[in-house]
Design a protein around this motif. Sequence first.
Motif, PDB file in Angstrom:
ATOM      1  N   THR A 104       0.835  -1.198   0.000  1.00  0.00           N
ATOM      2  CA  THR A 104       0.000   0.000   0.000  1.00  0.00           C
ATOM      3  C   THR A 104       0.874   1.255   0.000  1.00  0.00           C
ATOM      4  O   THR A 104       2.089   1.181   0.196  1.00  0.00           O
ATOM      5  CB  THR A 104      -0.890   0.022   1.250  1.00  0.00           C
ATOM      6  N   PRO A 105       0.270   2.423  -0.205  1.00  0.00           N
ATOM      7  CA  PRO A 105       1.053   3.662  -0.110  1.00  0.00           C
ATOM      8  C   PRO A 105       1.737   3.815   1.253  1.00  0.00           C
ATOM      9  O   PRO A 105       2.823   4.401   1.333  1.00  0.00           O
ATOM     10  CB  PRO A 105       0.002   4.756  -0.331  1.00  0.00           C
ATOM     11  N   GLY A 106       1.102   3.299   2.305  1.00  0.00           N
ATOM     12  CA  GLY A 106       1.719   3.366   3.626  1.00  0.00           C
ATOM     13  C   GLY A 106       3.031   2.599   3.682  1.00  0.00           C
ATOM     14  O   GLY A 106       4.022   3.068   4.252  1.00  0.00           O
ATOM     15  N   HIS A 107       3.058   1.416   3.077  1.00  0.00           N
ATOM     16  CA  HIS A 107       4.296   0.634   3.019  1.00  0.00           C
ATOM     17  C   HIS A 107       5.375   1.384   2.235  1.00  0.00           C
ATOM     18  O   HIS A 107       6.541   1.445   2.643  1.00  0.00           O
ATOM     19  CB  HIS A 107       4.039  -0.719   2.351  1.00  0.00           C
ATOM     20  N   VAL A 108       4.969   1.949   1.096  1.00  0.00           N
ATOM     21  CA  VAL A 108       5.922   2.679   0.257  1.00  0.00           C
ATOM     22  C   VAL A 108       6.521   3.843   1.039  1.00  0.00           C
ATOM     23  O   VAL A 108       7.745   4.072   1.036  1.00  0.00           O
ATOM     24  CB  VAL A 108       5.234   3.196  -1.022  1.00  0.00           C
ATOM     25  N   ARG A 109       5.677   4.582   1.716  1.00  0.00           N
ATOM     26  CA  ARG A 109       6.129   5.751   2.479  1.00  0.00           C
ATOM     27  C   ARG A 109       7.171   5.357   3.517  1.00  0.00           C
ATOM     28  O   ARG A 109       8.215   6.007   3.650  1.00  0.00           O
ATOM     29  CB  ARG A 109       4.930   6.405   3.152  1.00  0.00           C
ATOM     30  N   GLU A 110       6.910   4.271   4.261  1.00  0.00           N
ATOM     31  CA  GLU A 110       7.838   3.870   5.316  1.00  0.00           C
ATOM     32  C   GLU A 110       9.165   3.384   4.734  1.00  0.00           C
ATOM     33  O   GLU A 110      10.238   3.711   5.256  1.00  0.00           O
ATOM     34  CB  GLU A 110       7.218   2.777   6.188  1.00  0.00           C
ATOM     35  N   ILE A 111       9.115   2.600   3.667  1.00  0.00           N
ATOM     36  CA  ILE A 111      10.352   2.091   3.069  1.00  0.00           C
ATOM     37  C   ILE A 111      11.208   3.231   2.553  1.00  0.00           C
ATOM     38  O   ILE A 111      12.430   3.276   2.781  1.00  0.00           O
ATOM     39  CB  ILE A 111      10.031   1.101   1.927  1.00  0.00           C
ATOM     40  N   LEU A 112      10.607   4.190   1.861  1.00  0.00           N
ATOM     41  CA  LEU A 112      11.370   5.289   1.278  1.00  0.00           C
ATOM     42  C   LEU A 112      11.951   6.201   2.353  1.00  0.00           C
ATOM     43  O   LEU A 112      13.122   6.601   2.269  1.00  0.00           O
ATOM     44  CB  LEU A 112      10.479   6.100   0.330  1.00  0.00           C
ATOM     45  N   ARG A 113      11.174   6.521   3.362  1.00  0.00           N
ATOM     46  CA  ARG A 113      11.663   7.480   4.365  1.00  0.00           C
ATOM     47  C   ARG A 113      12.711   6.860   5.282  1.00  0.00           C
ATOM     48  O   ARG A 113      13.651   7.547   5.703  1.00  0.00           O
ATOM     49  CB  ARG A 113      10.482   8.018   5.163  1.00  0.00           C
ATOM     50  N   GLU A 114      12.547   5.585   5.624  1.00  0.00           N
ATOM     51  CA  GLU A 114      13.536   4.950   6.491  1.00  0.00           C
ATOM     52  C   GLU A 114      14.819   4.619   5.745  1.00  0.00           C
ATOM     53  O   GLU A 114      15.817   4.239   6.354  1.00  0.00           O
ATOM     54  CB  GLU A 114      12.953   3.677   7.120  1.00  0.00           C
ATOM     55  N   ALA A 115      14.805   4.774   4.416  1.00  0.00           N
ATOM     56  CA  ALA A 115      16.015   4.514   3.621  1.00  0.00           C
ATOM     57  C   ALA A 115      16.990   5.678   3.646  1.00  0.00           C
ATOM     58  O   ALA A 115      18.109   5.558   3.119  1.00  0.00           O
ATOM     59  CB  ALA A 115      15.625   4.209   2.170  1.00  0.00           C
ATOM     60  N   ALA A 116      16.618   6.790   4.263  1.00  0.00           N
ATOM     61  CA  ALA A 116      17.463   7.991   4.238  1.00  0.00           C
ATOM     62  C   ALA A 116      18.898   7.736   4.708  1.00  0.00           C
ATOM     63  O   ALA A 116      19.847   8.198   4.057  1.00  0.00           O
ATOM     64  CB  ALA A 116      16.816   9.103   5.066  1.00  0.00           C
ATOM     65  N   PRO A 117      19.119   7.001   5.829  1.00  0.00           N
ATOM     66  CA  PRO A 117      20.513   6.763   6.243  1.00  0.00           C
ATOM     67  C   PRO A 117      21.306   5.966   5.217  1.00  0.00           C
ATOM     68  O   PRO A 117      22.505   6.212   5.026  1.00  0.00           O
ATOM     69  CB  PRO A 117      20.354   5.970   7.560  1.00  0.00           C
ATOM     70  N   VAL A 118      20.659   5.004   4.552  1.00  0.00           N
ATOM     71  CA  VAL A 118      21.357   4.199   3.543  1.00  0.00           C
ATOM     72  C   VAL A 118      21.735   5.071   2.354  1.00  0.00           C
ATOM     73  O   VAL A 118      22.863   5.001   1.840  1.00  0.00           O
ATOM     74  CB  VAL A 118      20.478   3.015   3.092  1.00  0.00           C
ATOM     75  N   ARG A 119      20.811   5.910   1.895  1.00  0.00           N
ATOM     76  CA  ARG A 119      21.095   6.784   0.761  1.00  0.00           C
ATOM     77  C   ARG A 119      22.208   7.775   1.103  1.00  0.00           C
ATOM     78  O   ARG A 119      23.078   8.060   0.280  1.00  0.00           O
ATOM     79  CB  ARG A 119      19.817   7.513   0.342  1.00  0.00           C
ATOM     80  N   GLU A 120      22.191   8.292   2.337  1.00  0.00           N
ATOM     81  CA  GLU A 120      23.243   9.221   2.755  1.00  0.00           C
ATOM     82  C   GLU A 120      24.588   8.511   2.826  1.00  0.00           C
ATOM     83  O   GLU A 120      25.624   9.069   2.426  1.00  0.00           O
ATOM     84  CB  GLU A 120      22.904   9.828   4.115  1.00  0.00           C
ATOM     85  N   ALA A 121      24.588   7.267   3.344  1.00  0.00           N
ATOM     86  CA  ALA A 121      25.838   6.504   3.435  1.00  0.00           C
ATOM     87  C   ALA A 121      26.415   6.218   2.051  1.00  0.00           C
ATOM     88  O   ALA A 121      27.634   6.212   1.857  1.00  0.00           O
ATOM     89  CB  ALA A 121      25.592   5.198   4.190  1.00  0.00           C
ATOM     90  N   ILE A 122      25.530   5.995   1.071  1.00  0.00           N
ATOM     91  CA  ILE A 122      25.997   5.776  -0.307  1.00  0.00           C
ATOM     92  C   ILE A 122      26.584   7.056  -0.876  1.00  0.00           C
ATOM     93  O   ILE A 122      27.660   7.051  -1.507  1.00  0.00           O
ATOM     94  CB  ILE A 122      24.829   5.272  -1.183  1.00  0.00           C
ATOM     95  N   GLU A 123      25.914   8.181  -0.634  1.00  0.00           N
ATOM     96  CA  GLU A 123      26.389   9.459  -1.162  1.00  0.00           C
ATOM     97  C   GLU A 123      27.753   9.840  -0.587  1.00  0.00           C
ATOM     98  O   GLU A 123      28.579  10.441  -1.275  1.00  0.00           O
ATOM     99  CB  GLU A 123      25.369  10.559  -0.861  1.00  0.00           C
ATOM    100  N   THR A 124      27.999   9.500   0.677  1.00  0.00           N
ATOM    101  CA  THR A 124      29.262   9.859   1.324  1.00  0.00           C
ATOM    102  C   THR A 124      30.336   8.793   1.137  1.00  0.00           C
ATOM    103  O   THR A 124      31.449   8.942   1.641  1.00  0.00           O
ATOM    104  CB  THR A 124      29.040  10.089   2.829  1.00  0.00           C
TER     105      THR A 124
END
Length: 508
Positions: A104-124
């Motif tokens: 559901t959109p709720g699942h999508v929202r949680e997966i995308l927002r909780e991915a922020a540390p992983v995306r930041e770790a990749i960028e750095t």
Amino acid sequence: MDDGWNALIERRTALLDEWSAKQREIAMLQAEASTLLARRWELWQEEVAAAPQHRDAIERSMMAEYSAAGHVSQGSMTFAFTDAHLLATEFGAVRESFAAGRITPGHVREILREAAPVREAIETGVVEAGTLMLYEAAALETAENDTATRTRAQARRLAAALAGSTVVEQHERAATERTITVRSIGDGLVLLQAVLPEHLGLAIVDRLTKMARHMLKHPEDRRPEFGPSEPEEVGLDPETLLPVGDGMPDADPTEGAIFGSHTFTADPFDLPPDPRFHDDSPCIIHVPDDARTMDQLRADLFTDLLLASTPTEAHGTGLESIRATIQVTVAATTLAGEDDRPAELDGVGPLLPEVARSLAGQRTGWTRLFLDPSGMVVETDTYTPTEQMRRFLRARDQYCRFPGCRTPIHRCQTDHNEDWALGGKTHIDNLAHFCGRHHPIKHPDIPDSHRWYARQLPDRSVEWISPNGRRYRDRPSRRVMFVPSVDHPDPPGSSHDADQDPTERPPF
């Protein structure tokens, strides 16, 4: 009787199937709507590229138009556009699952927002780019089989395992933003907001809830209103403490009195009948039921504790011994200071390592948990078997084992999945935590037409069987999925870890 029962089951099943199908259709349509937002985002980028000096105005105009057309707040539209863009550009597997109606959109929202540390770790450059695919695949495993709320907790654990140092840095930055604010909301009320570290906020709510429940169960801890205190005010003779007036004609004022040295008092068991001594008499003190709701009780206790340090006398001394409960799991290496991997606030998400060490220093008892390569708790090293089983179950379950329920285990009851009275054993494979809402629905006293059944499967999943015969599975939450690093990104259980001992994580 059998024909009628079968017909009822068929009707229930048909309605459930139809509802489930509609839910999938709704999710698929919402996925299409997200795709349209992503396409509009691309068009916005083209417009900005043509007139970069008007970037903010172009964005505000777009958000305002979609907000007005969809009757949605602009803040919500901003989040929706951001999620749609991420979904279209970085999360292909999530987008595919969403389009198929599996999440559901709720699942999508949680997966995308909780991915922020992983995306930041990749960028750095802390972790490799492929780490995001690992995160996405593992998060989807939970999302497609559980609720959005549980997906959020699991996604946080995954992000902490994959980008631990980044999570710690984010939490350290966020901790500097703690604050207290107050604003009027009208009718003599204010909104008092506290931004605190997560473990402290949860502990505060837990303690307030325990205190409120204590007050509801123990009216004797509340001081009653005694009303008039002078004998004349309640119709008693000030010298004899006996009723006076029309109710006691020609009565000996000393009859029924107990005499002592220079004093006497009325014997309450030897008083003549008197109409003034009844349930409504002012001589009888009643402690009224507490009419406040749980939220109101928590708010009143919150006020008392902040303004007076301890609950007021009206709340009694029984509340003083109540303490907050949270459960934390931390790696032995982190506890020893050998690394700074985030600990885990069980059922919620990552916890700063220094906070875990501080909490650990306040405890005198320890329980080590041995994890297998997949991250499943398989053993504890306590000595008493019964306590070992309880600790194992607390570590394994973390919350009520009904699908989607997030009630923490310290508010749950330990249940024999196969009834003890019917031969069920007291064994970890027959025990699980169920909350006060879901435990009763499998009680033997409930008619079969509405009674649920629960049993554990070999993988320690709890399978619930509804009155309609449908089966719903709640899988045990994994504590750690994998712990990659720049030098050793392979998850535990790979060929590099084949000869290593299971990870040890002692909770306290």
